[in-house]
Design a protein around this motif. Structure first.
Motif, PDB file in Angstrom:
ATOM      1  N   TYR A 109      44.155  61.300  20.276  1.00  5.21           N
ATOM      2  CA  TYR A 109      44.684  59.839  19.631  1.00  5.21           C
ATOM      3  C   TYR A 109      46.045  59.484  20.054  1.00  5.21           C
ATOM      4  CZ  TYR A 109      45.611  57.475  15.105  1.00  5.21           C
ATOM      5  OH  TYR A 109      45.417  55.917  14.437  1.00  5.21           O
ATOM      6  N   VAL A 110      45.806  58.217  20.154  1.00  8.49           N
ATOM      7  CA  VAL A 110      46.589  57.297  19.978  1.00  8.49           C
ATOM      8  C   VAL A 110      46.648  56.150  19.226  1.00  8.49           C
ATOM      9  CG1 VAL A 110      47.364  55.132  21.736  1.00  8.49           C
ATOM     10  CG2 VAL A 110      45.987  57.113  22.575  1.00  8.49           C
ATOM     11  N   PRO A 111      48.357  56.482  18.332  1.00 11.70           N
ATOM     12  CA  PRO A 111      48.088  55.204  16.859  1.00 11.70           C
ATOM     13  C   PRO A 111      47.974  53.750  16.483  1.00 11.70           C
ATOM     14  CG  PRO A 111      50.872  57.051  17.658  1.00 11.70           C
ATOM     15  CD  PRO A 111      49.246  57.065  18.602  1.00 11.70           C
ATOM     16  N   VAL A 112      47.849  54.004  16.441  1.00 19.11           N
ATOM     17  CA  VAL A 112      47.021  52.215  15.692  1.00 19.11           C
ATOM     18  C   VAL A 112      47.818  51.744  14.119  1.00 19.11           C
ATOM     19  CG1 VAL A 112      45.157  50.767  15.821  1.00 19.11           C
ATOM     20  CG2 VAL A 112      44.696  51.730  17.895  1.00 19.11           C
ATOM     21  N   LYS A 113      47.755  50.626  14.299  1.00 24.03           N
ATOM     22  CA  LYS A 113      48.539  50.036  13.446  1.00 24.03           C
ATOM     23  C   LYS A 113      47.353  49.838  12.818  1.00 24.03           C
ATOM     24  CE  LYS A 113      50.577  45.267  11.137  1.00 24.03           C
ATOM     25  NZ  LYS A 113      51.517  45.089  11.228  1.00 24.03           N
ATOM     26  N   GLY A 114      48.017  50.333  11.037  1.00 27.36           N
ATOM     27  CA  GLY A 114      46.281  50.230   9.993  1.00 27.36           C
ATOM     28  C   GLY A 114      45.416  51.297  10.555  1.00 27.36           C
ATOM     29  N   ASP A 115      45.971  52.276  10.238  1.00 28.40           N
ATOM     30  CA  ASP A 115      44.952  52.883  10.544  1.00 28.40           C
ATOM     31  C   ASP A 115      44.689  54.182   9.598  1.00 28.40           C
ATOM     32  OD1 ASP A 115      43.066  54.335  13.871  1.00 28.40           O
ATOM     33  OD2 ASP A 115      42.810  52.746  13.229  1.00 28.40           O
ATOM     34  N   TYR A 225      26.281  69.326  -2.008  1.00 31.32           N
ATOM     35  CA  TYR A 225      27.494  70.840  -2.874  1.00 31.32           C
ATOM     36  C   TYR A 225      28.373  68.896  -3.200  1.00 31.32           C
ATOM     37  CZ  TYR A 225      26.335  74.449   0.411  1.00 31.32           C
ATOM     38  OH  TYR A 225      25.852  75.473   1.395  1.00 31.32           O
ATOM     39  N   PRO A 226      28.334  69.334  -4.972  1.00 32.54           N
ATOM     40  CA  PRO A 226      29.710  68.575  -4.865  1.00 32.54           C
ATOM     41  C   PRO A 226      30.887  68.795  -4.103  1.00 32.54           C
ATOM     42  CG  PRO A 226      28.842  70.431  -6.087  1.00 32.54           C
ATOM     43  CD  PRO A 226      28.512  70.184  -5.866  1.00 32.54           C
ATOM     44  N   LEU A 227      31.712  67.723  -3.855  1.00 31.58           N
ATOM     45  CA  LEU A 227      32.384  68.695  -2.222  1.00 31.58           C
ATOM     46  C   LEU A 227      33.953  67.153  -2.817  1.00 31.58           C
ATOM     47  CD1 LEU A 227      31.357  67.009   1.443  1.00 31.58           C
ATOM     48  CD2 LEU A 227      30.617  66.260  -0.467  1.00 31.58           C
ATOM     49  N   GLU A 228      35.438  67.591  -1.908  1.00 32.15           N
ATOM     50  CA  GLU A 228      35.722  66.218  -1.576  1.00 32.15           C
ATOM     51  C   GLU A 228      36.132  66.452  -0.690  1.00 32.15           C
ATOM     52  OE1 GLU A 228      38.932  68.169  -4.937  1.00 32.15           O
ATOM     53  OE2 GLU A 228      40.077  66.842  -3.752  1.00 32.15           O
ATOM     54  N   ILE A 229      35.962  65.225   0.611  1.00 30.64           N
ATOM     55  CA  ILE A 229      36.388  65.485   2.058  1.00 30.64           C
ATOM     56  C   ILE A 229      37.025  63.822   2.421  1.00 30.64           C
ATOM     57  CG2 ILE A 229      34.522  63.970   2.256  1.00 30.64           C
ATOM     58  CD1 ILE A 229      33.307  65.530   4.604  1.00 30.64           C
ATOM     59  N   VAL A 230      38.317  64.251   2.911  1.00 29.52           N
ATOM     60  CA  VAL A 230      39.214  63.003   3.543  1.00 29.52           C
ATOM     61  C   VAL A 230      38.450  63.590   4.976  1.00 29.52           C
ATOM     62  CG1 VAL A 230      41.013  62.118   3.849  1.00 29.52           C
ATOM     63  CG2 VAL A 230      40.812  63.975   1.746  1.00 29.52           C
ATOM     64  N   PHE A 231      38.918  61.919   5.847  1.00 23.85           N
ATOM     65  CA  PHE A 231      38.556  61.757   7.028  1.00 23.85           C
ATOM     66  C   PHE A 231      39.886  60.657   7.627  1.00 23.85           C
ATOM     67  CE2 PHE A 231      34.610  62.304   7.108  1.00 23.85           C
ATOM     68  CZ  PHE A 231      33.669  62.223   6.544  1.00 23.85           C
ATOM     69  N   GLY A 232      40.117  61.753   8.604  1.00 31.88           N
ATOM     70  CA  GLY A 232      41.531  60.612   9.196  1.00 31.88           C
ATOM     71  C   GLY A 232      40.907  60.497  10.540  1.00 31.88           C
ATOM     72  N   MET A 233      41.446  58.811  11.101  1.00 28.59           N
ATOM     73  CA  MET A 233      40.905  58.454  12.020  1.00 28.59           C
ATOM     74  C   MET A 233      41.556  58.173  13.633  1.00 28.59           C
ATOM     75  SD  MET A 233      39.032  55.603  11.335  1.00 28.59           S
ATOM     76  CE  MET A 233      39.099  54.855  13.040  1.00 28.59           C
ATOM     77  N   ASN A 234      42.115  59.959  13.169  1.00 26.54           N
ATOM     78  CA  ASN A 234      43.221  60.786  14.499  1.00 26.54           C
ATOM     79  C   ASN A 234      42.179  61.873  14.687  1.00 26.54           C
ATOM     80  OD1 ASN A 234      43.921  61.561  11.828  1.00 26.54           O
ATOM     81  ND2 ASN A 234      45.938  62.834  12.561  1.00 26.54           N
ATOM     82  N   GLY A 235      41.482  61.957  13.919  1.00 27.44           N
ATOM     83  CA  GLY A 235      39.937  63.486  14.561  1.00 27.44           C
ATOM     84  C   GLY A 235      40.100  64.590  13.240  1.00 27.44           C
TER      85      GLY A 235
END
Lengths: 275, 235
Positions: A109-115, A225-235
């Motif tokens: 991952y390469v940091p990008v503004k707003g991600d 299933y009931p679940l909580e999920i968080v996606f990060g743009m850094n993979g």
């Protein structure tokens, strides 16, 4: 020498610039040059078209095209710098020529503004936290960038915690900085991610696929299933379900999604739903 | 003219015992390439040329030690490990050649104060090792998504005692040759990026080898294109 010259000419012919329109959806390699739409008309047969020098600046009919990831401007053409499929998006409100970019498969991952990214707090030094986001440098996060944080009311963040935030400064020359509030001062889902759950890493292309508006995978997973999920743009993906076994099943499904076709996926989901 | 044709015919001739027959149009050995086979590095590739096989892994753009950082571009490091024994002076010299080639092609200014590390492991050596290392490094850099201004490939030529030119020689052909020349060529205009030569040869022979290498690089770049298209067609 004549033969060598003819062979050389034949090989150079293959590297002539192609119009971007004709290459959409195809795999492009680093080093290829692409012509933008309004230029290929002038470059037509023979390339010896004469154009009158225009003194009226308003008569310039240049289309403004945005050059996305994997492409660079090279003179008045686009140079491909990464391998992948060439994509184009038409402009929404009619002005400009849209966006061209290269869809490549990457792990780094390469940091990008707003991600929006998931980071791990690695150090606490004075007023800032150092957060590892998977890039070349740890990002800095000020303790005041949380909702409701003041100098007296510090947020409860320890080393090793998971943080979901977005970049406000991310360019190649400066250390990346992230915050856990949006421009109105509200958390909006960002901040410290709760206890338990599992954090795992996938490729950047898979994250983009899962976050696309009409992704079936997430809808199907939500029905299981009931679940909580968080996606990060850094993979990075964080999942939490009711039991550890369910959490592990979800993690394995999401990791395997990259290599499965939709039929195989539906089979696996139906088998899990039965058990 | 007559001399040129004569040499050209000799390029396609069978060379000695023990070497596998080569196709009439292209005198390079059989290629194979596999990408994304290692899970830890950001990019990896394995390149096979006949019996020579090299495995490459790329890490980057990653953190760099303050002593090694360059303020306006990426620090490129190449590590080459031989199949047996500790790395010695020959490996160091090959590392420098590969590093100079990669630096000419990788857009380091997009990632200042980072490090891009290429690790190469020789799995088997049956001739044309430096060229195979260059090809593996290029495929691994593409797999890692490092921005590059062109692709590059390595081609080795061996000159016999009677002036026969053999492309992609085996180790037996290299030992018996009068001169062994390795060139690194870029994909945009087949320009020469790096050359490493050993032995005795004349000016005209150098030009002939370079022209033959430029013609052969077409096949390598076409192979790159096909293997990358195959990779992206699965997604």
């Amino acid at each position: 020498m004549a033969e060598a010259a003819s062979v050389a000419a034949e090989s150079l012919a293959g590297s002539r610039a192609r119009a971007a329109r004709t290459v959409l959806g195809q795999v492009v390699l680093p080093g290829e040059e692409l012509l933008l739409p309004e230029q290929e008309d002038a470059e037509g047969p023979g390339g010896a078209v004469e154009r009158p020098l225009s003194l009226n600046a308003g008569a310039c009919s240049r289309v403004r095209v945005v050059c996305g990831p994997g492409l660079r401007r090279c003179g008045d053409r686009l140079l491909v710098t990464k391998c992948g499929r060439l994509r184009h998006k038409e402009p929404g409100s009619g002005s400009g020529g849209g966006v061209y970019w290269v869809d490549s498969q990457q792990k780094r991952y390469v940091p990008v503004k707003g991600d929006h990214v998931i980071g791990i707090v690695t150090a606490k030094s004075g007023d800032i936290f150092k957060v590892d986001v998977g890039g070349s440098e740890p990002a800095s996060l000020s303790y005041l960038s949380f909702e409701g944080a003041t100098k007296r009311n510090r947020p409860n963040v320890q080393v090793g915690d998971l943080i979901y935030g977005q970049f406000v400064v991310a360019n190649k020359d400066m250390e990346p900085e992230m915050v856990c509030i949006d421009s109105c001062g509200r958390a909006n889902g960002m901040g410290v991610i709760g206890q338990d759950g599992l954090l795992f890493k996938v490729t950047l292309g898979l994250i983009r696929k899962l976050l696309a508006p009409d992704c079936e995978i997430i809808q199907e997973v939500g029905k299981l299933y009931p679940l909580e999920i968080v996606f990060g743009m850094n993979g990075r993906i964080w999942v939490k379900a009711k039991t550890i076994q369910q959490t592990l099943i979800l993690a394995n499904i999401l990791e395997a999604c990259e290599h499965m076709t939709s039929d195989q996926r539906k089979q696996i989901f139906s088998r899990l739903a039965e058990s | 003219m007559e001399e040129e044709m004569h040499t050209d015919a000799k390029i396609r001739a069978e060379s000695g015992t023990g070497s596998s027959p080569r196709g009439s149009g292209c005198s390079l050995r059989h290629f194979a390439c596999e990408q994304n086979l290692l899970s830890r590095p950001d990019g990896s590739a394995s390149f096979l040329q006949g019996d020579t096989s090299v495995l490459a892994g790329v890490y980057g753009p990653a953190e760099v030690k303050v002593s090694k950082e360059i303020f306006n571009k990426a620090t490129l490091e190449v590590i080459l490990r031989p199949k047996i024994g500790l790395p010695g002076v020959a490996e160091k010299s090959r590392e420098r050649l590969i590093r100079n080639t990669c630096e000419a092609v990788v857009l380091g200014t997009l990632h200042p104060r980072t490090s891009i590390t290429v690790v190469l492991q020789v799995v088997s050596d049956a001739g044309s090792l430096l060229a195979c290392c260059l090809n593996a490094a290029c495929m691994a850099l593409v797999d890692a998504g490092v921005p590059m201004r062109a692709l590059f490939c390595g081609i080795t030529c061996a000159l016999d005692s009677d002036g026969t030119l053999v492309l992609d020689p085996t180790s037996k052909q290299e030992k018996e040759a009068r001169a062994v020349l390795t060139f690194a060529l870029d994909s945009v205009e087949r320009k020469l990026l790096m050359s490493s030569t050993k032995g005795l040869y004349s000016d005209t022979e150098l030009q002939q080898c370079l022209a033959a290498a430029q013609a052969a690089s077409q096949h390598v770049f076409r192979f790159y294109r096909e293997s990358l298209q195959r990779r992206y067609s699965k997604s």
